[in-house]
Motif scaffolding. Sequence first.
Motif, PDB file in Angstrom:
ATOM      1  N   THR D 136       5.175  15.345   2.791  1.00 30.52           N
ATOM      2  CA  THR D 136       5.399  14.209   1.891  1.00 30.52           C
ATOM      3  C   THR D 136       5.328  12.899   2.666  1.00 30.52           C
ATOM      4  OG1 THR D 136       6.885  15.594   0.567  1.00 30.52           O
ATOM      5  CG2 THR D 136       7.057  13.207   0.244  1.00 30.52           C
ATOM      6  N   LEU D 137       4.738  11.921   2.026  1.00 31.17           N
ATOM      7  CA  LEU D 137       4.766  10.552   2.557  1.00 31.17           C
ATOM      8  C   LEU D 137       5.688   9.748   1.660  1.00 31.17           C
ATOM      9  CD1 LEU D 137       3.663   8.166   4.310  1.00 31.17           C
ATOM     10  CD2 LEU D 137       1.862   7.923   2.586  1.00 31.17           C
ATOM     11  N   SER D 138       6.673   9.087   2.252  1.00 28.93           N
ATOM     12  CA  SER D 138       7.591   8.273   1.453  1.00 28.93           C
ATOM     13  C   SER D 138       7.430   6.801   1.815  1.00 28.93           C
ATOM     14  CB  SER D 138       9.038   8.720   1.694  1.00 28.93           C
ATOM     15  OG  SER D 138       9.925   7.917   0.927  1.00 28.93           O
ATOM     16  N   LEU D 139       7.117   6.004   0.826  1.00 30.16           N
ATOM     17  CA  LEU D 139       6.974   4.557   1.009  1.00 30.16           C
ATOM     18  C   LEU D 139       8.120   3.848   0.291  1.00 30.16           C
ATOM     19  CD1 LEU D 139       3.152   4.335   0.157  1.00 30.16           C
ATOM     20  CD2 LEU D 139       4.197   4.513   2.438  1.00 30.16           C
ATOM     21  N   THR D 140       8.609   2.774   0.874  1.00 33.44           N
ATOM     22  CA  THR D 140       9.672   2.009   0.232  1.00 33.44           C
ATOM     23  C   THR D 140       9.085   0.733  -0.336  1.00 33.44           C
ATOM     24  OG1 THR D 140      11.110   2.838   1.991  1.00 33.44           O
ATOM     25  CG2 THR D 140      12.011   1.136   0.555  1.00 33.44           C
ATOM     26  N   GLN D 141       9.406   0.459  -1.590  1.00 39.42           N
ATOM     27  CA  GLN D 141       8.796  -0.668  -2.295  1.00 39.42           C
ATOM     28  C   GLN D 141       9.861  -1.402  -3.093  1.00 39.42           C
ATOM     29  OE1 GLN D 141       6.194  -2.394  -2.134  1.00 39.42           O
ATOM     30  NE2 GLN D 141       4.719  -2.064  -3.784  1.00 39.42           N
ATOM     31  N   ALA D 142      10.245  -2.599  -2.767  1.00 39.60           N
ATOM     32  CA  ALA D 142       9.943  -3.336  -1.578  1.00 39.60           C
ATOM     33  C   ALA D 142      10.571  -2.658  -0.354  1.00 39.60           C
ATOM     34  CB  ALA D 142      10.502  -4.752  -1.729  1.00 39.60           C
ATOM     35  N   THR D 143      10.048  -2.983   0.827  1.00 40.07           N
ATOM     36  CA  THR D 143      10.536  -2.332   2.033  1.00 40.07           C
ATOM     37  C   THR D 143      11.899  -2.878   2.451  1.00 40.07           C
ATOM     38  OG1 THR D 143       9.700  -3.924   3.651  1.00 40.07           O
ATOM     39  CG2 THR D 143       8.138  -2.268   2.838  1.00 40.07           C
ATOM     40  N   GLU D 144      12.488  -2.203   3.421  1.00 37.52           N
ATOM     41  CA  GLU D 144      13.771  -2.640   3.967  1.00 37.52           C
ATOM     42  C   GLU D 144      13.636  -3.998   4.657  1.00 37.52           C
ATOM     43  OE1 GLU D 144      12.806   0.484   4.028  1.00 37.52           O
ATOM     44  OE2 GLU D 144      14.426   1.365   2.847  1.00 37.52           O
ATOM     45  N   ILE D 148       6.169  -6.083   0.866  1.00 43.25           N
ATOM     46  CA  ILE D 148       5.639  -5.344  -0.283  1.00 43.25           C
ATOM     47  C   ILE D 148       4.299  -4.705   0.053  1.00 43.25           C
ATOM     48  CG2 ILE D 148       4.668  -5.674  -2.608  1.00 43.25           C
ATOM     49  CD1 ILE D 148       6.834  -7.733  -3.107  1.00 43.25           C
ATOM     50  N   TYR D 149       4.133  -3.464  -0.390  1.00 44.52           N
ATOM     51  CA  TYR D 149       2.831  -2.819  -0.308  1.00 44.52           C
ATOM     52  C   TYR D 149       2.001  -3.232  -1.520  1.00 44.52           C
ATOM     53  CZ  TYR D 149       4.628   0.616   3.133  1.00 44.52           C
ATOM     54  OH  TYR D 149       5.148   1.239   4.235  1.00 44.52           O
ATOM     55  N   ARG D 150       0.800  -3.689  -1.302  1.00 45.11           N
ATOM     56  CA  ARG D 150      -0.109  -3.984  -2.413  1.00 45.11           C
ATOM     57  C   ARG D 150      -0.759  -2.690  -2.888  1.00 45.11           C
ATOM     58  NH1 ARG D 150       2.626  -8.180  -0.497  1.00 45.11           N
ATOM     59  NH2 ARG D 150       2.385  -9.879  -2.002  1.00 45.11           N
TER      60      ARG D 150
END
Lengths: 350, 350, 350, 350
Positions: D136-144, D148-150
Amino acid sequence: MNFASDNAAAVAPEIMAAIAAANQGYALAYGNDQATRRVEVLFSEMFEREVAVFLVSTGTAANALALAHVTPPWGAVLCHAQSHITTDECGAPEFFGGGLKLVGLQGEAGKIDAATVSAAIARLSGHRPHQVNAATLSLTQATEAGTIYRPAEISVLADIAHRGGLKVHMDGARFANALVRTNMSPAALTWRAGVDVLSLGATKGGALAAEAVIVFDPALAAMLPERRKRSGHLLSKHRFIAAQFEAFFRDDLWRVLARRANAMADLLAAGLAARGIAPVWPVEANLVFVAITEHRHRRLQDAGATYYVRNHDGMPANVIDGGAMLARLVTSFSTTKSDIDRFVAIAGAS
Amino acid sequence: MNFASDNAAAVAPEIMAAIAAANQGYALAYGNDQATRRVEVLFSEMFEREVAVFLVSTGTAANALALAHVTPPWGAVLCHAQSHITTDECGAPEFFGGGLKLVGLQGEAGKIDAATVSAAIARLSGHRPHQVNAATLSLTQATEAGTIYRPAEISVLADIAHRGGLKVHMDGARFANALVRTNMSPAALTWRAGVDVLSLGATKGGALAAEAVIVFDPALAAMLPERRKRSGHLLSKHRFIAAQFEAFFRDDLWRVLARRANAMADLLAAGLAARGIAPVWPVEANLVFVAITEHRHRRLQDAGATYYVRNHDGMPANVIDGGAMLARLVTSFSTTKSDIDRFVAIAGAS
Amino acid sequence: MNFASDNAAAVAPEIMAAIAAANQGYALAYGNDQATRRVEVLFSEMFEREVAVFLVSTGTAANALALAHVTPPWGAVLCHAQSHITTDECGAPEFFGGGLKLVGLQGEAGKIDAATVSAAIARLSGHRPHQVNAATLSLTQATEAGTIYRPAEISVLADIAHRGGLKVHMDGARFANALVRTNMSPAALTWRAGVDVLSLGATKGGALAAEAVIVFDPALAAMLPERRKRSGHLLSKHRFIAAQFEAFFRDDLWRVLARRANAMADLLAAGLAARGIAPVWPVEANLVFVAITEHRHRRLQDAGATYYVRNHDGMPANVIDGGAMLARLVTSFSTTKSDIDRFVAIAGAS
Amino acid sequence: MNFASDNAAAVAPEIMAAIAAANQGYALAYGNDQATRRVEVLFSEMFEREVAVFLVSTGTAANALALAHVTPPWGAVLCHAQSHITTDECGAPEFFGGGLKLVGLQGEAGKIDAATVSAAIARLSGHRPHQVNAATLSLTQATEAGTIYRPAEISVLADIAHRGGLKVHMDGARFANALVRTNMSPAALTWRAGVDVLSLGATKGGALAAEAVIVFDPALAAMLPERRKRSGHLLSKHRFIAAQFEAFFRDDLWRVLARRANAMADLLAAGLAARGIAPVWPVEANLVFVAITEHRHRRLQDAGATYYVRNHDGMPANVIDGGAMLARLVTSFSTTKSDIDRFVAIAGAS
């Protein structure tokens, strides 16, 4: 006069010789060796279909891996209330299975009947997500009471299980004893009757430490290598466990040894019955259960006999009267006729 | 020319003979036998104090049991980023430990230094209950890079750990190799330097399948019998694992075998260095790491040499230049001088 | 005519008002706020001793945290066979407890008696490390059958448990109902009678989502903050759960609401009994169990009555005759007399 | 001047009103109520496809359930080394996931880049069954870090993940802040870019305690009800959590509140920058990170400002010079302009 356990016996000479013979040169570790390849083929031949097989060193590991693999953490395993998996493995199935639940069912002579299984499935289905749901039926062959499920009985139970969406596991720690008594093929006693996964024991039958998880549909075995590794049950010098199974199967050794153990149990049962100590349950494998007075128990112990006294929860009240104890006598391939004669003489003396 | 692993070696003849010799008559199962009693005493003698010892059949089991026993599920185990427990055990410590966390630390030549440990403890202490907290420091002896922690180094790290409330675990899969190289006593390399629990391996050192969890303060071992049983790692015919350790310790066999393996590694390293292929890290145990070109790698493989190529994450950039590979060469008690000579000749040819 | 569950009721106005009132300005998250400090003091006052308290949002969480905290993974929790923890929490105690085992005991009217507990402890003690060992006794107050343990009964059971080395847990999802019926103090019903840890529910009694794990010996609570956090049960805006308990305790609201629910159950039971439908078990809390014919069941459903029909495993055979169903009728603080009158009239019509 | 956390803020009045409004009459418990049905439809509308949604009361629960559901116990979750799931949830993902492993990756400004993900997948694939495998890949949106990931960035990472057989999880505790900054649709930021499962937070955005696990392919959600129940996260009075989300989505409230929080962060960043205290990372959500001297830090504290100082592991060395501290300033919908003006004035004074 050791009747404590078939685990108390030594290793059959043929198997010990095979271990020594495997001790030649280098072999890739972790099951990537030639002996392991050979024994995998052998298992498929034995069971008359392609199977996936995973060797481990204890029966508890085999059972816990098998049960955890086919049961989700929120699932229930239906088993006999006195089965080894629920009474003697210190919660290994629960541990491996992330907190699954074993549901112990009552049944005479160590066996579960169809009505009991049906009722349990009905009780443990549908109240989702509040209730754990019946996921697996586990049968012990031969049972803890020394009795045997016939293929037709297994089929009936497995059909009920499969119709309810359950998988069927068989704890075959004493599978060979059942095999030779019924004179059926390994296939007939397992997958042809509906068993999905088998824990096949060789240790009690004469090996040093060799047990196998056999998954009859290899597709169902995906990720079992990870489960085994992660539980610490992938041996590095794997050739030595493979060698034990090779020897176990060679020249039908497993049947030869099991027949010897069963024959000794028959002899013991007949001898005791002749002296008025009839077995509590039918003697079908290598286990004899008898009710003996405390007086006789002490006399046997004083004479050096070794065996366990079992609690008798769930036994019919008339089987054991007030003062009697339930003695479990286990024979093995190494039990001798002279030990039996002596035991019977002491037990039967007035 | 097998340099794949010390696990690829066979069993030392003395140990195989001991297994065969143990195959006499009955013995109580599950560790209640005389051989087990004897070997428990032996461990206490070896380590010059009363210890609690638990025999199992794999190193992964020993490590996972030990770590889970001293680390709560919400605890962190500090270990080297390349340590076996975090890279090669498929999450066994996490499984046994109910979801504990392994925190990999960087360090040269497989070793963790004091500043790194201190910083990790500082980072993983106090932000309760949001953060897992540092609970255990695990050191590998000899390390995965083939280097060795000296007693003084262990003391420094263990003091830091103990001051932070951590326990100290040592993964001693190759403990004997460290023992003979340092010429220290087992006690000096472990509890006298602050180690609380040791996974002591015999398998890589010449046994068939024999590993031990040694708890130096027996009071700390409470409930470890339940942990072992529940993980399927209590062997029924336990005498055969006890016999392996008896033979391993008898006449200093473990040191004899480890010296042989180390000597072969020295020879290999010296031979390669003389041909311009200097080991990447100091050769202190039975592991030699060298950077070799792909050309040489192919030539060795073609000649039948067996060994693993490792990834080189975290290695100093200058160690491995662009095209080179990191070859891990493992010697064992059964490595021969002729194999080494041949390997060196092929590797060193222009 | 909603008798499905006290969970189907809304929130008591006093508690909803308290939630709204707490919505002022900033407050530190995760329980570091003033409302939480205040309510912690309140719990200690209520129970007449310093206690450690952990607020969570569901009863399943409270039970699972409490049980996992006092039971090792290799331990058994003795509980009634029909208790919520074993029938309705989808294995939460097993999950939180790393695979612990719930052992369901039979007992009339939802209660376990002393002989049964003694026998279970005897059966689950000593066969170490093969068997899970009895570690915790869990009592439900009020029980799933709507009955109540008196302090003297709890004392007897707790003494047996403590002598066997077990801890005593109480599932108090309907604790207030028991409190007002017995007219005892919270202390008398819990720690003075031997309870070590209590799951105290407010949700069924009128809160929105507020449950508490109360550990009577604060020293026993070490690491429970980590358990709670790690299970996702530490609310960030914690003041709002604290506010619910503050309102619950203020002006004895919890007793006021519980008395109302109990009174409605009494009225319902009396009304049904007067029409020949006597409750199956003594009505001591806010639950009424009656055996009704399918004909009456349909009529009630058609009229819009809501309630659950329960399976009646383990009930005395004479309680439910062949065709009858076991209806569970739950009252709450919001049940009205008119609903009861209407239900009784419909149920009682010939 | 509370910049400690968006969790320290109160509840938005609209949401509190919705909770009060839901307090009418009876409603079936455990999510079988009308409000829950309505909100499930609403989620599908919001995300422009049929989704499966599971409401819980904490973000830790949402993350741990989501991760455990798509990651086997022997799998690895790739995440940023500073992500909340690995630093602040006390091992919840490991607990829920049966001992899965979180692998922390480095990356600037809280974001992971494609090369890093590719390398991690390569490193954690194939060495089976010895190694845990990337699952699994876990992305945080918005990040810590407040970045922000577009959508295009998410797509690239998700493609890499999917090609490697991984699932993609998004921790959306501050999803709304990202939503309004990018001015994209919820679908564009999630499943259209390859996200498989989203933890969507409302609590930080103005709710009392309301988080959702959203599974974009409903077929993938099988057995998630059991996971939730078994972890104690199925609320009984479920209508009140449903009501929070209804209000959150009604009239675009979530965007309104998030815009306000973001605008306050912009104001704060601009004010500080104008006084020479430039944010460390781009301010894209409601988080502002600045390096401040200890002198200024004390002055702010003395003036009553509340915020956390973070460790700065993994930060570029030049960002924070020797003596400076890394202050994390969090705004929320309830932050006022006057608080910001005051903070800026104090921080910026010479």
